[in-house]
Every structure is written in C-alpha cells, then in structure tokens.
Design an enzyme around this catalytic site. Structure first.
Site, PDB file in Angstrom:
ATOM      1  N   TYR A  91       0.841  -1.207   0.000  1.00 48.32           N
ATOM      2  CA  TYR A  91       0.000   0.000   0.000  1.00 48.32           C
ATOM      3  C   TYR A  91       0.876   1.258   0.000  1.00 48.32           C
ATOM      4  CZ  TYR A  91      -3.520   3.452   1.314  1.00 48.32           C
ATOM      5  OH  TYR A  91      -4.331   4.558   1.331  1.00 48.32           O
ATOM      6  N   LYS A 142       1.243   4.311  -2.872  1.00 48.04           N
ATOM      7  CA  LYS A 142       1.003   5.740  -2.646  1.00 48.04           C
ATOM      8  C   LYS A 142       2.288   6.556  -2.874  1.00 48.04           C
ATOM      9  CE  LYS A 142      -3.461   5.593  -1.787  1.00 48.04           C
ATOM     10  NZ  LYS A 142      -4.470   6.223  -2.666  1.00 48.04           N
TER      11      LYS A 142
HETATM   12  P1  NDP Z   1     -13.682   3.641   0.829  1.00 53.11           P
HETATM   13  O1  NDP Z   1     -13.394   2.169   0.871  1.00 53.11           O
HETATM   14  O2  NDP Z   1     -14.794   4.161   1.666  1.00 53.11           O
HETATM   15  O3  NDP Z   1     -13.893   4.099  -0.682  1.00 53.11           O
HETATM   16  C1  NDP Z   1     -13.129   3.597  -1.734  1.00 53.11           C
HETATM   17  C2  NDP Z   1     -13.841   3.858  -3.048  1.00 53.11           C
HETATM   18  O4  NDP Z   1     -13.029   3.356  -4.122  1.00 53.11           O
HETATM   19  C3  NDP Z   1     -15.183   3.164  -3.130  1.00 53.11           C
HETATM   20  O5  NDP Z   1     -16.110   4.041  -3.728  1.00 53.11           O
HETATM   21  C4  NDP Z   1     -14.903   1.994  -4.055  1.00 53.11           C
HETATM   22  O6  NDP Z   1     -16.087   1.699  -4.796  1.00 53.11           O
HETATM   23  C5  NDP Z   1     -13.831   2.574  -4.964  1.00 53.11           C
HETATM   24  N1  NDP Z   1     -13.036   1.540  -5.610  1.00 53.11           N
HETATM   25  C6  NDP Z   1     -12.189   0.657  -5.028  1.00 53.11           C
HETATM   26  N2  NDP Z   1     -11.677  -0.167  -5.953  1.00 53.11           N
HETATM   27  C7  NDP Z   1     -12.215   0.201  -7.151  1.00 53.11           C
HETATM   28  C8  NDP Z   1     -12.105  -0.281  -8.470  1.00 53.11           C
HETATM   29  N3  NDP Z   1     -11.314  -1.326  -8.766  1.00 53.11           N
HETATM   30  N4  NDP Z   1     -12.797   0.331  -9.460  1.00 53.11           N
HETATM   31  C9  NDP Z   1     -13.600   1.372  -9.174  1.00 53.11           C
HETATM   32  N5  NDP Z   1     -13.752   1.878  -7.939  1.00 53.11           N
HETATM   33  C10 NDP Z   1     -13.074   1.290  -6.940  1.00 53.11           C
HETATM   34  O7  NDP Z   1     -12.299   4.334   1.250  1.00 53.11           O
HETATM   35  P2  NDP Z   1     -11.829   5.878   1.263  1.00 53.11           P
HETATM   36  O8  NDP Z   1     -12.905   6.791   0.858  1.00 53.11           O
HETATM   37  O9  NDP Z   1     -11.174   6.081   2.570  1.00 53.11           O
HETATM   38  O10 NDP Z   1     -10.683   5.819   0.159  1.00 53.11           O
HETATM   39  C11 NDP Z   1     -10.588   6.711  -0.930  1.00 53.11           C
HETATM   40  C12 NDP Z   1      -9.121   6.964  -1.214  1.00 53.11           C
HETATM   41  O11 NDP Z   1      -8.517   7.573  -0.094  1.00 53.11           O
HETATM   42  C13 NDP Z   1      -8.281   5.712  -1.509  1.00 53.11           C
HETATM   43  O12 NDP Z   1      -7.417   5.990  -2.572  1.00 53.11           O
HETATM   44  C14 NDP Z   1      -7.490   5.516  -0.213  1.00 53.11           C
HETATM   45  O13 NDP Z   1      -6.270   4.858  -0.447  1.00 53.11           O
HETATM   46  C15 NDP Z   1      -7.289   6.941   0.207  1.00 53.11           C
HETATM   47  N6  NDP Z   1      -6.986   7.187   1.620  1.00 53.11           N
HETATM   48  C16 NDP Z   1      -7.806   6.766   2.625  1.00 53.11           C
HETATM   49  C17 NDP Z   1      -7.502   7.058   3.940  1.00 53.11           C
HETATM   50  C18 NDP Z   1      -8.343   6.609   5.085  1.00 53.11           C
HETATM   51  O14 NDP Z   1      -7.827   6.559   6.223  1.00 53.11           O
HETATM   52  N7  NDP Z   1      -9.627   6.312   4.894  1.00 53.11           N
HETATM   53  C19 NDP Z   1      -6.320   7.858   4.285  1.00 53.11           C
HETATM   54  C20 NDP Z   1      -5.517   8.231   3.159  1.00 53.11           C
HETATM   55  C21 NDP Z   1      -5.859   7.925   1.895  1.00 53.11           C
HETATM   56  P3  NDP Z   1     -16.598   0.252  -5.245  1.00 53.11           P
HETATM   57  O15 NDP Z   1     -16.184  -0.725  -4.176  1.00 53.11           O
HETATM   58  O16 NDP Z   1     -18.078   0.437  -5.371  1.00 53.11           O
HETATM   59  O17 NDP Z   1     -15.931   0.020  -6.562  1.00 53.11           O
HETATM   60  C1  8X3 Z   2      -4.619   5.355   4.761  1.00 50.22           C
HETATM   61  C2  8X3 Z   2      -3.914   5.845   5.975  1.00 50.22           C
HETATM   62  O1  8X3 Z   2      -2.144   5.271   7.687  1.00 50.22           O
HETATM   63  O2  8X3 Z   2      -3.668   3.473   7.015  1.00 50.22           O
HETATM   64  O3  8X3 Z   2      -3.980   5.760   3.605  1.00 50.22           O
HETATM   65  O4  8X3 Z   2      -1.915   4.214   5.542  1.00 50.22           O
HETATM   66  S1  8X3 Z   2      -2.856   4.628   6.565  1.00 50.22           S
END
Ligand code: NDP
Ligand code: 8X3
Length: 257
Positions: A157, A161
């Site tokens: 992961y 990133k």
């Molecule tokens: P969620 O799991 O709530 O949302 C992820 C979204 O990505 C969902 O809408 C999912 O939709 C979509 N998704 C995943 N895989 C696919 C795919 N193969 N094709 C199309 N859509 C896809 O997580 P977050 O909102 O937290 O995550 C959003 C972003 O933020 C990610 O890139 C994550 O790495 C990043 N992030 C998150 C953090 C956290 O602590 N939450 C911190 C830092 C970064 P569906 O399953 O319907 O396809």
């Molecule tokens: C998601 C935040 O700290 O789990 O990107 O990597 S962490």
C-alpha cells in the site's frame, strides 16, 4: 474563491467514503457530476439523492478502474453534456491486509498496484488530452500519508502511494506550461470503509483502528478537495497533508479516550 458552478467533475470511487462526500460538496457548488465505481446500486441511490437535493446533472458509470481498456475509451463514451471534464479526482483506491513482506499475498499486491497506480495513470492519460486541448482543467489525486512515509505491514500500500506521489509530481512537470493544475491530497487516518476493505469485511478489526481518538471524516477530506479546486486560477495547491489532531504520523496515534 473561484466559482466552479457548471464545471464538470469526474470522481472515481464515488460509491463511499471520500468520493461520496466530495460528490455532495461539488453538487452543492453547482457542478455537473460524473460518478464512477463498481457498486451500481450505491451510485444510483447517490445520484437520486444529489439530484433531489441540488438539481445538478449527474451521470453514473459502473466500472472497475482496473479495466484500463474501458478507461481509455471513457472520454468517448460520456454523454455530450458531460464530455468536457474540468476536474478529475482520482480517488478510487484501497489497502488490502497488513501482511509483512514475507507473507504478502500477490493477488492483493496486484489489486492494490492496479487500482492505486495503474488506473490513475490510465485515467490521467484518458482525460488530460481534452484538458490540454481546452487549456483548462484540474487533476486531484487522493494520495495518503502512506505516500510520504512507509510502515511495517503496509509495504505494498505504501509503495503504491509513494508511486502515486511521484506520478503526481511528474504530471505537474509535464503540464507546467498549461493552465491545468495538479493537486495531491494526503490524508491520515479517516473513518470510511477503508479499514473494512483492508480487513476484508471484519467490522470489529476495522472499528479498532479508530478506537480512542477522533479520526478524520470523509467530509474533512472533501473540504480539502473543494478548497484546492476553488483557489484563484493562478494558485496551484500542490499537496495537502492532513492528519487527525491526535495523530503525528501514520502509526503515531495517541489514543486518549
Ligand atoms: P472507501 O473504501 O470508503 O472508498 C473507496 C472507493 O473506491 C469506493 O467508492 C470503491 O467503490 C472505490 N473503488 C475501489 N476499488 C475500485 C475499483 N477497482 N474500481 C472502481 N472503484 C473502486 O475508502 P476511502 O474513501 O477512505 O478511500 C478513498 C481513497 O482515499 C483511496 O485511494 C485511499 O487509499 C485513500 N486514503 C484513505 C484514507 C483513510 O484513512 N480512509 C487515508 C488516506 C488515503 P466500489 O467498491 O463500489 O468500486
Ligand atoms: C490510509 C492511511 O495510515 O492506514 O492511507 O496508511 S494509513
């Protein structure tokens, strides 16, 4: 602030978490929305609620972003009124598991790399061509604190990133002579479906991640995205690193209650 009313915004991963929260904020700002994810039922319900509340045009696309042939064709398959994408938010992404390197599942590794990196490269290529022709646009990549530091149990992961961080910087270099802005948002711990996905549906394990401190919310991240997109045209927000108050690093979380 810049008035983005009437702008077309495409958000990947709009069916939950950050993407869904951004959809609400962009709709409130009067944008036309293209919402993409795999879960069609979620997108349909979100579209109906957004249209009911804000009366903005919303187009939904059920697509797995790993399908890069489909991604390549996306700009040509959009209905005419959504075809000129002004803001592309590469948000879809995931972490799978917390394995140490000797235990990494190669299936999980490939899924993370294809979703978090390959798909962003493909989406950017597909939509930046039109942005260059119109000399107008904004690309927002949702990275992570995991793009700035690496931690045990997050090798793949964190690598995805970090790759995204390099790709975002290089994108800014390639577009520097244009009016197109490139922004990276790097959140710390935020409570969405992220941990539920990481722990493959284990709600108890997912809840533990956020126990004892107030994590960021999806709305906090949507705020940052809207902030970046509504700066005056000469301002390019390059990177926002946003952490929870009781967080100093990816794993440096104080559990105070
Ligand atoms: P969620 O799991 O709530 O949302 C992820 C979204 O990505 C969902 O809408 C999912 O939709 C979509 N998704 C995943 N895989 C696919 C795919 N193969 N094709 C199309 N859509 C896809 O997580 P977050 O909102 O937290 O995550 C959003 C972003 O933020 C990610 O890139 C994550 O790495 C990043 N992030 C998150 C953090 C956290 O602590 N939450 C911190 C830092 C970064 P569906 O399953 O319907 O396809
Ligand atoms: C998601 C935040 O700290 O789990 O990107 O990597 S962490």
């Amino acid at each position: 602030p810049l008035n983005i009313s009437g702008w077309t915004v495409l958000i990947t991963g709009a069916s939950s978490g950050f993407g869904e929260a951004m959809a609400w904020r962009f709709a409130e700002a009067g944008c036309r929305l293209v919402l993409l994810a795999r879960r069609q039922d979620r997108l349909e319900s979100l579209r109906d609620q957004l249209q009911f509340t804000y009366h903005v045009p919303v187009h939904i696309i059920q697509l797995d972003v790993r399908n890069i042939d489909e991604v390549d064709l996306l700009p040509h398959h959009l209905p005419e009124e959504f075809a000129e994408v002004d803001i592309l938010v590469n948000n879809a992404g995931l972490a799978l598991g917390t394995a140490a390197v000797q235990d990494n599942s190669m299936d999980d590794a490939v899924t993370m790399i294809e979703t978090n990196v390959t798909a962003v490269i493909a989406m950017t290529k597909a939509f930046v061509q039109g942005m260059i022709e119109r000399n107008r646009g904004h690309i927002v990549n949702i990275s992570s604190i995991a793009g700035q530091e690496a931690y045990g149990g997050g090798s793949v992961y964190c690598a995805t990133k970090h790759a995204l961080a390099a790709f975002t910087t290089a994108t800014r270099h390639d577009l520097v002579g244009t009016n197109i802005r490139v922004t990276s948002i790097s959140p710390g711990a935020a409570q969405t479906e992220f941990s539920l996905v990481r722990f493959k549906g284990d709600q108890e394990k997912a809840d533990e991640v956020y126990q004892g401190f107030d994590p960021l919310t999806a709305e906090d991240i949507a705020d940052n995205v809207l902030y970046a997109c509504t700066r005056p045209e000469h301002v390019q927000i390059a990177d926002i690193l946003v952490l929870a108050t009781n967080q100093a690093s990816a794993k440096g979380i104080a559990r105070v209650h």
